[in-house]
Design an enzyme around this catalytic site. Structure first.
Site, PDB file in Angstrom:
ATOM      1  N   ASP A 272      38.482  42.057  47.450  1.00  0.00           N
ATOM      2  CA  ASP A 272      39.417  43.094  46.794  1.00  0.00           C
ATOM      3  C   ASP A 272      39.639  44.101  47.823  1.00  0.00           C
ATOM      4  O   ASP A 272      38.797  44.435  48.629  1.00  0.00           O
ATOM      5  CB  ASP A 272      38.821  43.682  45.418  1.00  0.00           C
TER       6      ASP A 272
ATOM      7  N   ASP B 292      47.532  41.369  39.103  1.00  0.00           N
ATOM      8  CA  ASP B 292      49.020  41.991  38.622  1.00  0.00           C
ATOM      9  C   ASP B 292      50.039  40.687  38.623  1.00  0.00           C
ATOM     10  O   ASP B 292      50.258  40.272  39.400  1.00  0.00           O
ATOM     11  CB  ASP B 292      49.401  43.089  39.720  1.00  0.00           C
TER      12      ASP B 292
ATOM     13  N   ASP C 251      46.686  36.834  31.016  1.00  0.00           N
ATOM     14  CA  ASP C 251      47.238  37.051  29.851  1.00  0.00           C
ATOM     15  C   ASP C 251      48.805  37.284  29.957  1.00  0.00           C
ATOM     16  O   ASP C 251      49.436  37.588  28.994  1.00  0.00           O
ATOM     17  CB  ASP C 251      46.536  38.413  29.024  1.00  0.00           C
TER      18      ASP C 251
ATOM     19  N   THR D 147      36.459  39.467  31.934  1.00  0.00           N
ATOM     20  CA  THR D 147      36.666  40.734  33.039  1.00  0.00           C
ATOM     21  C   THR D 147      37.066  41.831  32.151  1.00  0.00           C
ATOM     22  O   THR D 147      37.570  41.849  31.091  1.00  0.00           O
ATOM     23  CB  THR D 147      37.717  40.378  34.079  1.00  0.00           C
ATOM     24  N   TYR D 148      37.082  42.949  32.660  1.00  0.00           N
ATOM     25  CA  TYR D 148      37.271  44.466  32.194  1.00  0.00           C
ATOM     26  C   TYR D 148      38.898  44.203  31.850  1.00  0.00           C
ATOM     27  O   TYR D 148      39.350  44.692  30.862  1.00  0.00           O
ATOM     28  CB  TYR D 148      37.112  45.456  33.292  1.00  0.00           C
ATOM     29  N   TYR D 149      39.886  43.649  32.811  1.00  0.00           N
ATOM     30  CA  TYR D 149      41.158  43.746  32.380  1.00  0.00           C
ATOM     31  C   TYR D 149      41.638  42.898  31.359  1.00  0.00           C
ATOM     32  O   TYR D 149      42.438  42.929  30.817  1.00  0.00           O
ATOM     33  CB  TYR D 149      41.839  43.392  33.581  1.00  0.00           C
TER      34      TYR D 149
END
Length: 308
Positions: free
Chosen positions: A107, A156, A210, A250-252
């Site tokens: 990242d 993203d 998602d 994950t957090y997202y």
């Protein structure tokens, strides 16, 4: 830059398990992880060598032909990448599951990498490392066929058509991954195969998202370029049998930014060349992919923010 970010950036510069834009690392990751496991301080990239698995043929000086063949057939310990890893939940989670395999989170955001790297250090997980860099530069860090698997988790989705080339499953990126993913012989998506000798299977790409748009876009890429689809589901957690690796969250994922209330998952191989001329066909084909209502609202909100 905020004070907390500065502290995190300073911390990762001292971490042995974090490298920033490393040079001359191609083919050296097995040796790097060996040094990390041995507790080496200030690991010297210059002194690392391309490592080969032990093989009786390598010990023999009587048959140079067999020795040469053995050298060419050796592979490093299984290596998996988590691209756009954020806080590194998958790199850390997979590292806990498979202590005999190596994992690297990649990242650009150093303050995010700090989280996963700190957890790995705290738990003494010496099979996990992080690289701070852009995804576009990954071929600079890995040798041909050095990587077994790639996980892309909640990236993203780049909702606008004009930004489709920034999607991490666009052929532009797949051609990069192809430079260092295993080519292999045969195809398998079983957990057993994931834990066995990786020399016989081609590299696998996992997408967990998602975003219905990114899910259908990736399926369109696989179909158009004739790639090998191993598995797909538009509602992962509704499946009767779920790969334990997919249960890492994950957090997202918790944010459900796309507001789809479903997790989509795809597993595939890049098992052939990706003709450049098909990129223009893809450019038109993706316009037919419908956008989910939640994603449409998100895109409109992003456009409104940009106008301010």
């Amino acid at each position: 830059m905020g004070q907390k970010k500065l502290i995190k950036f300073a911390a990762i510069k001292e971490y042995e398990n974090v490298l920033e834009y490393p040079e001359n690392m191609q083919g050296k990751w097995a040796a790097f992880f060996d040094e990390l496991r041995n507790g080496a301080i200030n690991i010297s990239i210059e002194k690392l060598v391309v490592q080969l698995d032990e093989n009786p043929l390598l010990q023999s000086q009587e048959n140079p032909v067999l020795q040469s063949q053995a050298l060419n057939n050796q592979v490093a310990k299984s290596l998996t990448l988590e691209l756009a890893c954020g806080r590194g939940e998958y790199a850390v989670g997979l590292g806990r599951m498979f202590p005999n395999q190596n994992f690297i989170g990649i990242d650009l955001k150093g303050n995010r990498i700090w989280k996963g790297a700190s957890i790995a250090n705290k738990e003494g997980l010496k099979n996990i490392a992080f690289v701070r860099t852009q995804i576009e530069l990954t071929p600079n860090y890995f040798a041909q066929e050095e990587v077994d698997e790639i996980w892309i988790t909640f990236p993203d989705p780049q909702l606008r058509w004009s930004k489709a080339k920034k999607r991490l499953t666009h052929p532009k990126f797949l051609r990069l991954y192809q430079q260092f993913l295993k080519k292999g012989k045969g195809v398998s998506n079983s957990i057993e195969a994931n834990n066995s000798d990786s020399n016989s299977k081609p590299g696998i790409i996992h997408l967990k998202t998602d975003s219905p748009l990114l899910y259908h876009f990736t399926l369109k890429v696989i179909e158009l370029y004739g790639l090998n689809l191993l598995y797909k589901t538009d509602n992962l957690y509704a499946e009767q049998t779920i790969d334990p690796r997919c249960l890492i969250k994950t957090y997202y994922e918790g944010l459900d930014i796309a507001q789809s209330n479903k997790i989509h998952y795809i597993q595939f191989n890049i098992d052939k060349e990706l003709p450049l001329e098909l990129d223009e066909v893809l450019k038109e084909a993706i316009k037919e992919i419908p956008m989910d209502a939640g994603e449409l609202l998100r895109m409109e909100a992003e456009a409104a923010r940009e106008k301010k």
